[in-house]
Design a protein around this motif. Structure first.
Motif, mmCIF file in Angstrom:
data_model
loop_
_atom_site.group_PDB
_atom_site.id
_atom_site.type_symbol
_atom_site.label_atom_id
_atom_site.label_comp_id
_atom_site.label_asym_id
_atom_site.label_seq_id
_atom_site.Cartn_x
_atom_site.Cartn_y
_atom_site.Cartn_z
ATOM 1 N N HIS A 145 0.842 -1.186 0.000
ATOM 2 C CA HIS A 145 0.000 0.000 0.000
ATOM 3 C C HIS A 145 0.882 1.242 0.000
ATOM 4 O O HIS A 145 2.077 1.163 0.236
ATOM 5 N N VAL A 146 0.242 2.374 -0.253
ATOM 6 C CA VAL A 146 0.892 3.678 -0.131
ATOM 7 C C VAL A 146 0.015 4.513 0.791
ATOM 8 O O VAL A 146 -1.207 4.550 0.638
ATOM 9 N N LYS A 147 0.658 5.164 1.762
ATOM 10 C CA LYS A 147 -0.071 6.045 2.676
ATOM 11 C C LYS A 147 0.608 7.409 2.707
ATOM 12 O O LYS A 147 1.653 7.574 3.318
ATOM 13 N N PRO A 148 0.015 8.381 2.035
ATOM 14 C CA PRO A 148 0.561 9.738 2.129
ATOM 15 C C PRO A 148 0.487 10.222 3.581
ATOM 16 O O PRO A 148 -0.372 9.789 4.345
ATOM 17 N N HIS A 149 1.385 11.109 3.947
ATOM 18 C CA HIS A 149 1.428 11.607 5.320
ATOM 19 C C HIS A 149 1.364 13.129 5.367
ATOM 20 O O HIS A 149 1.636 13.807 4.382
ATOM 21 N N GLY A 183 -3.381 15.860 3.872
ATOM 22 C CA GLY A 183 -4.412 16.882 3.992
ATOM 23 C C GLY A 183 -4.754 17.514 2.662
ATOM 24 O O GLY A 183 -5.933 17.755 2.355
ATOM 25 N N MET A 184 -3.745 17.789 1.850
ATOM 26 C CA MET A 184 -3.988 18.375 0.529
ATOM 27 C C MET A 184 -4.810 17.433 -0.339
ATOM 28 O O MET A 184 -5.706 17.859 -1.058
ATOM 29 N N LEU A 191 -9.354 16.046 9.489
ATOM 30 C CA LEU A 191 -8.599 15.730 10.694
ATOM 31 C C LEU A 191 -8.076 17.006 11.342
ATOM 32 O O LEU A 191 -7.707 17.956 10.652
ATOM 33 N N ILE A 192 -8.011 17.003 12.653
ATOM 34 C CA ILE A 192 -7.415 18.113 13.399
ATOM 35 C C ILE A 192 -6.040 17.643 13.844
ATOM 36 O O ILE A 192 -5.918 16.787 14.729
ATOM 37 N N LEU A 193 -5.032 18.174 13.212
ATOM 38 C CA LEU A 193 -3.665 17.773 13.521
ATOM 39 C C LEU A 193 -3.039 18.797 14.463
ATOM 40 O O LEU A 193 -2.795 19.938 14.088
#
Length: 169
Positions: free
Chosen positions: A32-36, A41-42, A98-100
């Motif tokens: 898999h690929v998971k952007p961070h 967010g973008m 999400l609230i980061l």
């Protein structure tokens, strides 16, 4: 500096290619690929950026992302397999974003339990302002993210795992 859509694709190809090189060396598949971070967010807010990043992911490799977001819609439109991501230690806005926190705040474990249970059982979450935010996940494999920089992260992970085990019966 603003990147062009082609640059988003090129950076993704470069980064995923580098990762794939290390995985191939060890005979491990790219699962898999998971952007961070900011990119994640973008991708949740900008359809064209989400598509540009996904064009840099090898065909058939799932992307992990926020359900009910622009990222999910772009994945479906491009035929990129999608895995829904829920969070054990992140709160949501009324719009489902999400609230980061720059500095993570501690969670009470009973709040983690309630937060994760609601996401799994109700396919949604209560936002910080008290609204119910739908997070439809029934059509996807689901992952749950807990952050190692959250205060008490090991207890958050243990509590999240207990909820998952109870949910899976």
């Amino acid at each position: 500096m603003k990147l062009s859509l082609e640059e988003f694709t090129a950076i993704t190809v470069y980064q995923v290619g580098a990762l794939k090189g290390f995985l191939d060396r060890e005979n491990i598949p790219l699962n898999h690929v998971k952007p961070h971070g900011v990119l994640y967010g973008m991708m949740c807010r900008d359809y064209e950026i989400a598509k540009a990043v996904m064009k840099g992911i090898p065909d058939g490799v799932p992307i992990i992302g926020l359900p009910n977001s622009i990222m999910e819609h772009a994945a479906n439109d491009l035929g990129t397999p999608f895995m829904a991501e829920l969070y054990g230690d992140v709160k949501y806005t009324k719009d489902g974003f999400l609230i980061l926190d720059r500095k993570k705040k501690p969670w009470k474990l009973e709040d983690v339990r309630t937060h994760v249970t609601q996401q799994l059982e109700e396919e949604g979450v209560t936002s910080v302002d008290g609204n119910f935010v739908p997070l439809p996940v029934k059509d996807y494999p689901v992952t749950i993210c807990c952050h190692s920089d959250s205060p008490g992260c090991l207890d958050i992970i243990r509590t999240t795992k207990e909820v998952i085990d109870e949910y899976n019966g």
